[in-house]
Design an enzyme around this catalytic site. Sequence first.
Site, short mmCIF file in Angstrom:
data_model
loop_
_atom_site.label_atom_id
_atom_site.label_comp_id
_atom_site.label_asym_id
_atom_site.label_seq_id
_atom_site.Cartn_x
_atom_site.Cartn_y
_atom_site.Cartn_z
N VAL A 181 0.85 -1.17 0.00
CA VAL A 181 0.00 0.00 0.00
C VAL A 181 0.90 1.23 0.00
CG1 VAL A 181 -1.80 1.28 1.21
CG2 VAL A 181 -1.78 -1.22 1.29
N CYS A 182 0.60 2.18 -0.89
CA CYS A 182 1.33 3.45 -0.91
C CYS A 182 2.84 3.19 -1.09
CB CYS A 182 1.03 4.22 0.37
SG CYS A 182 1.44 5.98 0.33
N THR A 183 3.68 3.81 -0.27
CA THR A 183 5.12 3.69 -0.44
C THR A 183 5.68 2.37 0.09
OG1 THR A 183 5.46 4.95 1.60
CG2 THR A 183 5.54 6.17 -0.49
N THR A 230 2.69 3.36 -6.90
CA THR A 230 2.83 3.81 -5.52
C THR A 230 2.20 5.20 -5.44
OG1 THR A 230 4.39 4.16 -3.68
CG2 THR A 230 5.12 4.82 -5.88
#
Length: 324
Positions: free
Chosen positions: A106-108, A126
Amino acid sequence: MTERTLLVVLFDDVQSLDVTGPVEVFQGAALACGDRSAYRIRTASLDGSPVRTSSGLTLVPDGSLMDASTPHTLLVPGGEGTRRPDPRLVDWLRDNAPQTGRLVSVCTGALLLAEAGLLDGHRATTHWRACDHLAGAYPKVDVEPDPIFVRDGRISTSAGVTAGIDLALALVEEDLGRDIALTVARHLVVFLRRPGNQSQFSAQLAAQTATRDPLRAVQHWVTQHPEADLSVESLAERAGLSPRHFARAFHAETGTTPGRYVERVRLEHARRLLEDTADGVTKISRACGYGTSEAMRRAFVKALGVAPAEYRRRFRGPAQQPAH
């Protein structure tokens, strides 16, 4: 019912919503299907110690990564802690992630997977702010900066924060069916579901917000009236400017032309109507300012590579298609 173990990796300066968003989705799915064993969720940090999130909350893990058994799904959240990854965590991921049935970031969190070499040769995304860094630092990764999530085989990566919820809903739909995923989405008051190839930005977010009131008012009016006459001449009159002055000022303040902004708004509105209503393509094309279904079809093919009917089919599935 198949039991799926879900292990969530915790570390200092993790983004709390990257953890809690997907966990709420999977836990909600287990409750919705009446079988708590549908997902067995555990959290773990390197040594089992509590971690402090980037927002200041403290999360207490269930145990240590070193003692964790191989899960069906390994979820790696993002946050500021991915910028300065603990080498021990990267080593653990490199050694253990390949054995999992499904690898999710998730995300970074994608930066941690990339640092461990787990994204080499794979498509990934990302948070939009980190896409350039991901592409530059890890050239073996095929970075796709626009989608809210990307699925490439057993590896799934998502954009920033709430996109992790979209990805989790997509995985629940795959595991347990659309009805369970829809129940969870309704409970969380979120859409089921933004397709993975949807842009990380809405039309308004993709463009900068104008600083001058007349231009900002025009931006807002366009989003509320996509069916109206949105020519440069008409919008310039609404802003009280000449068409030439308006076009120059709009581009200078928003970073895009009036025409391109209108295209994005109309496409976004049409997608929502295809996703959320049973209205026919002809009716939707008029409601979005395309005029004809053929004009709307051309716009969809140009921007998305699919016609409106195919877009609806992919998003809703054959069981949810409107009657003809």
